[in-house]
Enzyme design. Structure first.
Site, short mmCIF file in Angstrom:
data_model
loop_
_atom_site.label_atom_id
_atom_site.label_comp_id
_atom_site.label_asym_id
_atom_site.label_seq_id
_atom_site.Cartn_x
_atom_site.Cartn_y
_atom_site.Cartn_z
N SER A 197 0.84 -1.20 0.00
CA SER A 197 0.00 0.00 0.00
C SER A 197 0.87 1.23 0.00
O SER A 197 2.02 1.20 0.45
CB SER A 197 -0.90 0.03 1.24
N ASP A 198 0.32 2.35 -0.51
CA ASP A 198 0.96 3.62 -0.22
C ASP A 198 0.79 3.87 1.28
O ASP A 198 -0.09 3.29 1.93
CB ASP A 198 0.33 4.75 -1.04
N TRP A 199 1.64 4.71 1.83
CA TRP A 199 1.69 4.87 3.29
C TRP A 199 0.36 5.44 3.81
O TRP A 199 -0.05 6.52 3.44
CB TRP A 199 2.87 5.76 3.65
N GLY A 219 -2.49 4.06 3.12
CA GLY A 219 -3.46 3.93 2.05
C GLY A 219 -4.28 2.64 2.08
O GLY A 219 -4.87 2.26 1.07
#
Length: 760
Positions: free
Chosen positions: A265-267, A269
């Site tokens: 995941s994006d941080w 996200g």
């Protein structure tokens, strides 16, 4: 209704689609699958707790292995244009080391302006070698989303408005990194094309546009470079968060493309436990809110099978076995930035600078030891840091002023004036934490200072033989988490250059920006105009080499420069901006809000967090060409210090079958008196198509170095398969076998040769 006939017809369509898809899609088997037998043995020894422990962040940039079984943690390097400094394990606070000073590589749009897959490979190589010195396993890059809007906060970080150019560079960057022992992490998958409300926006896009414009760079990097990891974007696509989007992660990425690695995941996200892990997310970063205890409970309750957990773990272990971990005691033993990487940064910077205009003032004539007035804060500004998100603590960064002094020495007198007050990053102002009274007071103080700096600059310009105005944006103007409101030059630069032109007409303007600026004021007032980007550790030396004529400029625009912002497609159609900016998911990590996993009611008309991609496939130059709208400078544009002549186009055949490759050749000559490189571009125009197409599309390009007076036969190939379109009815790639015109030229608007062939 005859239901029997209807079912038969439906089956025929589905079977046809399957047949067409299997015959037209390139088969790909990831090299990562070779580890599966060994992984079976590892997983059989793991407890459920150990498995789940691998599926979330352990520290800010680390996810866990299994120490008991000798499986090392996965260590991530924030990128994609330099290895970020070392930080405290569970915070964003820097450790304050000296050895973590890295090379600042030119940012994404600069790399794209080289139009050089070879340099993209070198770029990935340099990044990987520095990552290995720091003990990193995964580079969070390349960043390969399409530049949909000129104001996009990460336009500087992304590569191009064109999927073919982006694809070619993404493939080689990925190969360069992974050939040198570090996994690439393609980001941000997918359709992360704006920063405003990126953590809440739902992208509504037609499948043909998604397949033909926005996904090709990811597909190419997976199937041609065997990318080991992918980062899910913050946004939603067609109603589902990217980190739990079954269509994107399972159906397309894994099942269709054959991706064998893991998705992170994006941080901050991640938005769910069950749907995320079932729909294809492997690692939640940077914490364990959803894929920690909550996921463990979901497995025990029967909401998620342990087989799904095993598969997510398997995908991580494939990469872990492919990438050799660096023991902690071997990492960070020498300074990160090394001469080899610095040379790569210089080479990229040299070939990225775009000469937009030249009325004979360049290269600079130093024969009479002129007084050169260097004006503009960007002449001394370092661009490795300054915005929200990833930055680089550089070992050094050569600014334009330093580069000019390095290359000119005593051949001219150089004097500097700041000229204007730069924009600085102000979190309170961006995200609404500052009173209007304070804003007004600060603006008044800046106006007074700006007036004084203007006056000093004009006085210097009045005495100079030549003015080098070095303006543009900076990393506080173009920044993650925030799109620009417009593309005007900040800090009153247009007004300043008008004042300078009143006292000195010998102006060379250099734009240090990563994205388009409005050039309506500076273009007519400048005898030469260059685009110089956020150009890395060696950017100042590279720029100076071009200004003094040591190198002929050879960069080409990777995006269209519009006459005005409102001409660009998303703005012209009113589909961007959608509404007010409201905080940011990355910046505002403390105040997290629960959001529904997907939109079920379909009521999107009045939602400011819904982005309709109503221009469909007409992104960038495709829009301007198809709508016949004039531009300031076209996609692919760039001048040289020499001239090139094109002649004698030929193809090997007059018609080509669906499984054949078009081969075209022509003669290219350097008719000037300086060695230089031409970026040859081939576009395809459909003459009598059966479906709608943009007026033309880039389908081949190459760099050709030529000595003066030399000519060369240039040959380029276009597989007919690469001219297919996505058929939304059959859900498959399909041929549009029509007559086409091959357009060979120096930009999308500068077509020198044409050749018609037919597809059969």
């Amino acid at each position: 209704m005859n239901y029997k006939i209807t079912i038969v017809m439906l089956l025929a369509v589905l079977l046809g689609a399957c047949t067409e898809e299997s015959s037209k899609t390139k088969t790909f088997t990831s090299s990562l699958l070779q580890y599966d037998e060994k992984i079976d043995g590892i997983i059989s020894q793991m407890t459920l707790d150990e498995k789940v422990n691998m599926l979330h962040g352990k520290y800010m940039f680390v996810s866990a292995g299994v120490e008991r079984l000798g499986i090392a943690d996965m260590v991530y390097a924030d990128g994609p244009f330099g290895i970020r400094e070392e930080m405290e394990p569970k915070s964003w606070a820097p450790l304050g080391w000296e050895n973590d000073k890295a090379t600042f590589f030119p940012t994404g749009s600069a790399l794209a302006a080289t139009w050089s897959p070879e340099l993209a490979y070198a770029y990935g190589t340099g990044m990987a070698k520095e990552a290995r010195l720091r003990g990193k396993d995964v580079i969070l890059g390349p960043a390969i989303n399409i530049q949909r809007i000129p104001t996009g906060g990460r336009t500087y970080e992304y590569m191009s408005e064109d999927p073919f150019l982006s694809s070619q560079l993404a493939v080689e960057y990925t190969k360069g990194a992974q050939d040198n022992g570090v996994a690439a992490c393609l980001k941000h998958y997918a359709l992360n094309n704006q920063e405003n409300n990126r953590g809440t926006v739902n992208v509504i896009v037609g499948e043909r546009a998604m397949r033909e414009i926005y996904l090709p760079p990811f597909k190419a990097a997976v199937q041609e470079a065997d990318a080991y990891s992918v980062m899910a974007a913050y946004n939603k696509v067609n109603g589902w968060w990217c980190a739990e989007n079954d269509v994107l992660l399972n159906q397309i990425l894994r099942n269709e493309w054959g991706f064998g690695g893991f998705v992170v995941s994006d941080w901050n996200g991640t938005h769910s436990s069950v749907e995320s892990v079932k729909h294809g997310l492997n690692v939640e970063m940077p914490d364990s809110r959803y894929l920690g205890t909550a996921l463990l409970d979901s497995v025990k309750a029967g909401a998620v099978s342990e087989e799904v957990i095993d598969q997510r773990v398997r995908e991580i272990l494939r990469v872990r076995l492919a990438i050799e971990p660096i023991p902690a005691e071997e990492a960070n033993q020498v300074v990160t930035s090394q001469p080899e990487s610095q040379k790569i940064a210089y080479d990229v910077a040299c070939k990225s600078v775009v000469l937009l205009k030249n009325e004979g003032i360049l290269p600079l004539d130093l024969s009479k030891k002129p007084l050169i007035a260097v004006i503009g804060e960007n002449a001394v500004r370092e661009m490795g840091n300054g915005g929200i998100g990833a930055g680089v603590k550089t070992l050094y960064e050569v600014t334009p002023l330093e580069g000019l002094k390095n290359r000119i020495g005593d051949r001219a007198e150089i004097q500097y004036a700041q000229g204007y007050v730069p924009v600085e990053l102000d979190f309170a102002r961006i995200f609404g934490g500052k009173s209007q009274e304070d804003i007004d007071r600060e603006d008044k103080e800046k106006a007074v200072l700006n007036k004084r700096l203007n006056k000093e600059a004009v006085e210097l310009a009045s005495k100079a033989d030549i003015v080098l105005f070095i303006g543009g944006d900076n990393r506080a103007v173009e920044t993650e988490a925030n799109d620009r409101e417009n593309i005007f030059l900040p800090s009153g630069q247009d007004d300043l250059i008008q004042q300078i032109s009143a006292v000195n007409e010998n102006i060379v303007t250099v734009l240090v920006s990563g994205a388009p600026n409005d050039l309506n004021t500076v273009k007519p007032l400048s005898k030469a105009l260059l685009q110089s980007w956020f150009n890395g550790t060696e950017g100042g030396n590279a720029l100076a080499d071009i200004l003094v004529g040591n190198i002929s400029p050879s960069g080409r625009l990777p995006f269209t420069l519009p006459i005005k912002l409102e001409d660009s497609p998303a703005y012209a159609l009113g589909s961007y901006p959608q509404g007010a900016k409201k905080g940011d998911i990355f910046v505002d990590l403390v105040e997290e809000k629960e959001s529904e996993a997907h939109a079920a009611d379909g009521k999107l008309e009045n939602d400011p967090n819904t982005a309709y991609y109503s221009e469909e496939s007409l992104v960038g130059y495709r829009w301007f060409d198809t709508k016949n709208k004039p531009v300031m400078y076209p996609f692919g544009y760039g001048l040289s210090y020499t001239e090139f002549a094109y002649a004698d186009i030929n193809t090997t055949q007059e018609s080509y079958g669906a499984d054949e490759t078009i081969s075209l050749s022509f003669n290219l000559s350097n008719t000037g008196d300086m060695a230089a490189e031409e970026v040859v571009q081939v576009y395809v125009h459909r003459i009598n198509p059966s479906v709608e197409w943009p007026f033309k599309e880039l389908k081949a390009f190459t760099r050709v170095p030529l000595e003066p007076g030399v000519n060369q036969t240039v040959t380029l190939e276009i597989p007919v398969e690469d001219l297919q379109y996505w058929n939304e009815e059959t859900q498959a790639w399909a041929n549009d076998l029509c007559d086409i015109e091959l357009l060979v030229g120096a930009s999308s608007a500068d077509i020198r040769l044409k050749k018609q062939v037919s597809l059969k």
